[in-house]
Design an enzyme around this catalytic site. Structure first.
Site, PDB file in Angstrom:
ATOM      1  N   GLY A 164       0.799  -1.211   0.000  1.00  0.00           N
ATOM      2  CA  GLY A 164       0.000   0.000   0.000  1.00  0.00           C
ATOM      3  C   GLY A 164       0.834   1.264   0.000  1.00  0.00           C
TER       4      GLY A 164
ATOM      5  CG  ASP B 196       5.174   0.862   4.799  1.00  0.00           C
ATOM      6  OD1 ASP B 196       6.078   1.711   4.703  1.00  0.00           O
ATOM      7  OD2 ASP B 196       5.227  -0.105   5.580  1.00  0.00           O
TER       8      ASP B 196
ATOM      9  CE1 TYR C   3      -1.691  -3.462   8.648  1.00  0.00           C
ATOM     10  CE2 TYR C   3      -1.503  -1.480   9.989  1.00  0.00           C
ATOM     11  CZ  TYR C   3      -0.929  -2.614   9.434  1.00  0.00           C
ATOM     12  OH  TYR C   3       0.395  -2.901   9.683  1.00  0.00           O
TER      13      TYR C   3
END
Length: 319
Positions: free
Chosen positions: A32, A34, A122
């Site tokens: 993602g 990150d 998440y």
């Protein structure tokens, strides 16, 4: 509070002091946002993460590293709660924004770009994630002047714009009241619902350019009317109007858009009526509606669609 801007696009392209990375606890890169930040910034970011945070960070905490090849000066890494893994305490998500801004203050940053933390892999519910982002940033005690909330997904971008625009109508109404107090008593407005019922609209004009002799409002010059629709989100008079915007700010925006409005031309009856209208608006926490398809306009203006709370129609225009 920081001024918030909503942007649809790639966070790695933001030319700001700080780009916030939604990281994992190990701070070793991932998927993602990150992964995108590490790829765009290069290996210097990962090396700095390992040197500065060999044990990573706790959920809700934040820390900074170099930005590598990114156009920013620094990356602030924050560890969002994993909703899908049972980390559903909202305070952890709020802490991500608060701690990121605290770290930004420590390094002297003035401009910060955030992703929507924890809303990707998440699994934090999007609507709640948007609410937490805005409320946390608005509530933060920070020297950061400007925050950009970046959404790669168009649906998330639209949700962000809608959240930011929630208070825009009330700020516009406050701005008109502020102008009355400054002596611009002839400034009038006409609020109503769009035919679809999806959007609230308002038109602001000077009494001298308006005619109601036929029983409805007619403008002598359409170019001298300032308009807003909730379909525009937080955008009004060429600027963003949200919770961080003061009534004085809105009053200045209106005057800048309507420089022909005359000061100290009295319309005390209307200004007094408008002050009573604003009391009802604040009590109901709802916008006024002069007309719509569903009620008899002879009852006056309704405050809150379908509320049943009415105020008499404004005084007629001075002849």
């Amino acid at each position: 509070m920081p001024k918030i801007t909503v942007f649809h696009g790639d966070i790695t392209q933001q030319r700001v002091d700080v780009i916030v990375n939604a990281a994992n606890r190990a701070l070793r890169g991932g998927g993602g946002v990150d992964g995108a930040i590490h790829r765009a910034g290069g290996p210097a970011i990962l090396q700095d993460c390992m040197d500065r945070y060999p044990r990573g960070l706790s959920v809700g905490d934040a820390g900074w590293t170099t930005a590598g090849r990114l156009p920013a000066k620094w990356v602030v890494h924050t560890v969002g709660p994993n909703y899908l893994a049972g980390q559903i305490d909202q305070q952890l998500l709020e802490s991500c924004y608060r701690r990121s801004l605290e770290v930004a203050d420590e390094i002297g940053a003035q401009t910060v770009a955030f992703p929507l933390v924890s809303a990707g892999i998440y699994g934090w519910p999007i609507g709640d994630a948007v609410d937490v982002a805005f409320e946390s940033i608005w509530a933060a005690r920070t020297a950061v002047a400007s925050v950009t909330l970046v959404a790669f997904d168009h649906e998330i971008y639209e949700r962000m714009r809608a959240k930011q625009g929630e208070v825009t109508p009330l700020r516009i109404l406050d701005g008109v009241e502020q102008l009355h107090e400054r002596g611009y008593e002839q400034l009038r407005l006409l609020p109503y619902m769009s035919p679809s019922g999806m959007h609230w609209r308002v038109e602001i004009a000077e009494a001298a350019t308006t005619d109601d002799s036929a029983g409805y409002v007619v403008y002598r010059n359409e170019n001298m009317v300032l308009r807003y629709s909730t379909g525009s989100g937080p955008e009004f008079a060429g600027a963003i109007v949200d919770r961080s915007t003061t009534p004085d700010d809105v009053a200045d925006l209106i005057l800048a858009s309507m420089p022909w409005v005359q000061e100290h031309v009295p319309d005390r009856a209307y200004a007094d009526w408008y002050a009573r209208l604003m009391q009802l608006i604040r009590a109901q926490d709802a916008v006024p509606i002069a007309f719509a398809d569903y009620y008899d306009t002879r009852q006056g203006w309704e405050v809150g669609w379908g509320s049943g709370v009415f105020i008499e129609a404004p005084p007629p225009l001075p002849r």
